[in-house]
Design a protein around this motif. Sequence first.
Motif, PDB file in Angstrom:
ATOM      1  N   PRO B 147      14.286   5.514  11.296  1.00 20.93           N
ATOM      2  CA  PRO B 147      13.111   5.864  10.486  1.00 20.93           C
ATOM      3  C   PRO B 147      13.068   5.169   9.121  1.00 20.93           C
ATOM      4  N   PRO B 148      14.136   5.222   8.296  1.00 19.27           N
ATOM      5  CA  PRO B 148      14.043   4.511   7.021  1.00 19.27           C
ATOM      6  C   PRO B 148      13.955   2.991   7.200  1.00 19.27           C
ATOM      7  N   MET B 149      14.584   2.466   8.239  1.00 18.39           N
ATOM      8  CA  MET B 149      14.503   1.022   8.470  1.00 18.39           C
ATOM      9  C   MET B 149      13.068   0.617   8.773  1.00 18.39           C
ATOM     10  N   MET B 150      12.375   1.461   9.541  1.00 20.67           N
ATOM     11  CA  MET B 150      10.997   1.129   9.863  1.00 20.67           C
ATOM     12  C   MET B 150      10.137   1.175   8.598  1.00 20.67           C
ATOM     13  N   SER B 151      10.451   2.066   7.674  1.00 21.65           N
ATOM     14  CA  SER B 151       9.719   2.090   6.400  1.00 21.65           C
ATOM     15  C   SER B 151       9.910   0.782   5.651  1.00 21.65           C
ATOM     16  N   VAL B 152      11.121   0.252   5.709  1.00 26.70           N
ATOM     17  CA  VAL B 152      11.394  -1.032   5.053  1.00 26.70           C
ATOM     18  C   VAL B 152      10.510  -2.125   5.662  1.00 26.70           C
ATOM     19  N   PHE B 153      10.392  -2.092   6.992  1.00 26.03           N
ATOM     20  CA  PHE B 153       9.600  -3.145   7.640  1.00 26.03           C
ATOM     21  C   PHE B 153       8.096  -2.941   7.447  1.00 26.03           C
ATOM     22  N   ILE B 154       7.678  -1.678   7.324  1.00 22.99           N
ATOM     23  CA  ILE B 154       6.268  -1.438   7.012  1.00 22.99           C
ATOM     24  C   ILE B 154       5.958  -1.975   5.618  1.00 22.99           C
ATOM     25  N   ALA B 155       6.872  -1.748   4.675  1.00 22.58           N
ATOM     26  CA  ALA B 155       6.691  -2.289   3.329  1.00 22.58           C
ATOM     27  C   ALA B 155       6.650  -3.816   3.371  1.00 22.58           C
ATOM     28  N   LEU B 156       7.510  -4.410   4.180  1.00 17.29           N
ATOM     29  CA  LEU B 156       7.517  -5.872   4.325  1.00 17.29           C
ATOM     30  C   LEU B 156       6.165  -6.359   4.840  1.00 17.29           C
ATOM     31  N   LEU B 157       5.644  -5.657   5.860  1.00 17.09           N
ATOM     32  CA  LEU B 157       4.354  -6.060   6.445  1.00 17.09           C
ATOM     33  C   LEU B 157       3.272  -6.104   5.365  1.00 17.09           C
ATOM     34  N   LYS B 158       3.262  -5.079   4.523  1.00 14.93           N
ATOM     35  CA  LYS B 158       2.232  -5.035   3.484  1.00 14.93           C
ATOM     36  C   LYS B 158       2.524  -6.034   2.369  1.00 14.93           C
ATOM     37  N   ASN B 159       3.834  -6.270   2.099  1.00  7.75           N
ATOM     38  CA  ASN B 159       4.205  -7.230   1.058  1.00  7.75           C
ATOM     39  C   ASN B 159       3.817  -8.663   1.405  1.00  7.75           C
ATOM     40  N   THR B 160       3.568  -8.923   2.720  1.00  9.16           N
ATOM     41  CA  THR B 160       3.188 -10.296   3.084  1.00  9.16           C
ATOM     42  C   THR B 160       1.926 -10.729   2.348  1.00  9.16           C
ATOM     43  N   THR B 161       1.082  -9.755   1.960  1.00  4.23           N
ATOM     44  CA  THR B 161      -0.166 -10.116   1.290  1.00  4.23           C
ATOM     45  C   THR B 161       0.082 -10.774  -0.063  1.00  4.23           C
ATOM     46  N   VAL B 162       1.274 -10.522  -0.660  1.00  5.96           N
ATOM     47  CA  VAL B 162       1.589 -11.146  -1.949  1.00  5.96           C
ATOM     48  C   VAL B 162       1.587 -12.668  -1.810  1.00  5.96           C
ATOM     49  N   ALA B 163       1.935 -13.149  -0.596  1.00  2.98           N
ATOM     50  CA  ALA B 163       1.985 -14.595  -0.367  1.00  2.98           C
ATOM     51  C   ALA B 163       0.617 -15.245  -0.569  1.00  2.98           C
ATOM     52  N   ALA B 164      -0.442 -14.436  -0.477  1.00  5.98           N
ATOM     53  CA  ALA B 164      -1.780 -14.986  -0.658  1.00  5.98           C
ATOM     54  C   ALA B 164      -1.936 -15.618  -2.043  1.00  5.98           C
ATOM     55  N   GLY B 165      -1.263 -15.024  -3.029  1.00  4.29           N
ATOM     56  CA  GLY B 165      -1.324 -15.559  -4.385  1.00  4.29           C
ATOM     57  C   GLY B 165      -0.602 -16.893  -4.533  1.00  4.29           C
ATOM     58  N   PHE B 166       0.147 -17.274  -3.497  1.00  8.93           N
ATOM     59  CA  PHE B 166       0.906 -18.517  -3.567  1.00  8.93           C
ATOM     60  C   PHE B 166       0.448 -19.471  -2.464  1.00  8.93           C
ATOM     61  N   SER B 167      -0.856 -19.451  -2.238  1.00  7.25           N
ATOM     62  CA  SER B 167      -1.550 -20.341  -1.312  1.00  7.25           C
ATOM     63  C   SER B 167      -0.947 -20.397   0.089  1.00  7.25           C
ATOM     64  N   VAL B 168      -0.527 -19.219   0.589  1.00  4.22           N
ATOM     65  CA  VAL B 168      -0.146 -19.120   1.992  1.00  4.22           C
ATOM     66  C   VAL B 168      -1.199 -18.263   2.679  1.00  4.22           C
ATOM     67  N   VAL B 169      -1.826 -18.811   3.713  1.00  4.15           N
ATOM     68  CA  VAL B 169      -2.947 -18.124   4.350  1.00  4.15           C
ATOM     69  C   VAL B 169      -2.449 -16.884   5.092  1.00  4.15           C
ATOM     70  N   ASN B 170      -3.022 -15.727   4.762  1.00  9.15           N
ATOM     71  CA  ASN B 170      -2.741 -14.498   5.507  1.00  9.15           C
ATOM     72  C   ASN B 170      -3.838 -13.493   5.225  1.00  9.15           C
ATOM     73  N   LEU B 171      -3.721 -12.286   5.777  1.00  4.51           N
ATOM     74  CA  LEU B 171      -4.806 -11.294   5.647  1.00  4.51           C
ATOM     75  C   LEU B 171      -5.106 -10.974   4.184  1.00  4.51           C
ATOM     76  N   GLY B 172      -4.150 -11.201   3.310  1.00  2.92           N
ATOM     77  CA  GLY B 172      -4.391 -10.948   1.890  1.00  2.92           C
ATOM     78  C   GLY B 172      -5.343 -11.965   1.282  1.00  2.92           C
ATOM     79  N   SER B 173      -5.522 -13.106   1.938  1.00  2.31           N
ATOM     80  CA  SER B 173      -6.396 -14.127   1.352  1.00  2.31           C
ATOM     81  C   SER B 173      -7.769 -14.195   2.014  1.00  2.31           C
ATOM     82  N   ILE B 174      -7.991 -13.387   3.059  1.00  2.00           N
ATOM     83  CA  ILE B 174      -9.247 -13.535   3.819  1.00  2.00           C
ATOM     84  C   ILE B 174     -10.472 -13.138   2.986  1.00  2.00           C
ATOM     85  N   ARG B 175     -10.248 -12.190   2.056  1.00  2.00           N
ATOM     86  CA  ARG B 175     -11.385 -11.725   1.264  1.00  2.00           C
ATOM     87  C   ARG B 175     -12.080 -12.886   0.539  1.00  2.00           C
ATOM     88  N   SER B 176     -11.320 -13.762  -0.091  1.00  2.00           N
ATOM     89  CA  SER B 176     -11.929 -14.849  -0.851  1.00  2.00           C
ATOM     90  C   SER B 176     -12.625 -15.851   0.081  1.00  2.00           C
TER      91      SER B 176
END
Lengths: 262, 218
Positions: B147-176
């Motif tokens: 259970p706590p490990m899965m929380s870590v990976f859920i956080a990772l999944l959401k943290n991928t959107t930070v990559a949008a600020g560094f010109s890596v295409v992902n769901l965090g960048s689709i809005r623009s």
Amino acid sequence: MQRSEPAPETSNFSVRRGEPLVVVDHVEKHYGQFHALKDVSLSVDRGEVVVVIGPSGSGKSTLCRTINRLETFTSGSIRIDGDELPKEGKALAALRADVGMVFQSFNLFAHLTVLDNVTLGPIKVKRQSKADAERAARVLLERVGVAQQAEKLPGQLSGGQQQRVAIARALAMNPKVMLFDEPTSALDPEMINEVLDVMVGLAQDGMTMIVVTHEMGFARKAADRVVFMADGQIVEEAAPEEFFTAPKSARAKDFLSKLITH
Amino acid sequence: MGIITDNLDLWSSTLLGTLVLFVAGGLLALVLGTLVGAMRVSPIPVARAVGTFYVNTIRNTPLTLVFFAFAFALPPLLGLRLTGDVSLTLAICALGIYTATYVAETIRSGINTVPVGQAEAARALGLTFGQVMTLVVLPQAFRSVIPPMMSVFIALLKNTTVAAGFSVVNLGSIRSYLSERGENQFVAILWVMVVFVVLVLLLSWAQRALENRWKVAR
């Protein structure tokens, strides 16, 4: 059991019987301020069964665990089959493979089946093939009377069954000596005998054994020698009959008298 | 639904970007984190010190700063030109190395739940430290921290959107991208949210499946 009779020529153990196999030499151990082992020396011959008894806190479990270095010691030396006990690393692992250990709390690997518990050491340490290891494991499980449980997880077994599996697991490594650290202390009374029977059988087969126990019946039946410890020291060593009927030290007399009154 | 069906090309490429970041970053985090978690309980003092230092420095750094280090500080040092592939690799490293600290601490808490007798019995059989860990301790530690490990990976999944600020295409960048095509940005964000909720539900389902499969009888 008559230990003095010559064993059959075919018995591998008896041929070389009488040489010292485990030699504990002036071992001292401290836990911080606490002096757990005080100048302990003990020599166990090949094929000999030594029972270590004494009040709790006397250092008997510590001594047992020190012999395969699950506990470190402050000074002194321990030799097994002539080899000095290495401090750590691969050499220590190799030496431990020759020393079987049975714990009070069984310590079967909870995530592995009974069969996998017994074959893990032979496969990973002795590099046996899975098929060979399983064949040997089933023979051992048969010998300790739990062959029917081979595919179960340890948690599905009774305490007595678990401890017998633990003995089979240790035997699977074909050890030179077996250490038993209070093997029946965590068991219900009716399960104690099923474990002791297996141990008596082992002793009769000539296995070298060092047994820390409170089971005086086992000591009388199977031991060649009783070692009595108190306050971290070996106070007295004698043949079982001699020790139980005519203990020499006041400490042993006191200990035995408390046992009898209960 | 027009915002989805009219822009399937954008949705699929950004979803793929998120999944690549998640899977590759997650694998890196799992391997590195397990290693560091084992180092922190190892009998070798140097290994323990390195593990502790790593966790304490990286975990205490905000993820955006870790990204800054990988996206802007590292390329000039290594003489890298920032192409799309290089950015993606650097983003995976940033996410993996950051998340590994959380994985390591989760594993370590799992290791602490495994009774000490299990390792003693394994050592008594003659197994080496590495074998004791991989064959006996870690398999049980993993089971107890799903259970706590899965929380870590859920956080990772959401943290991928930070990559949008560094010109890596992902769901965090689709809005623009969608706003460039004249779509309603608010609706776009709501749909991104729905996609994340579905992805996390899939992870939760995987968690339950693992928990059922790995029930350890004690």
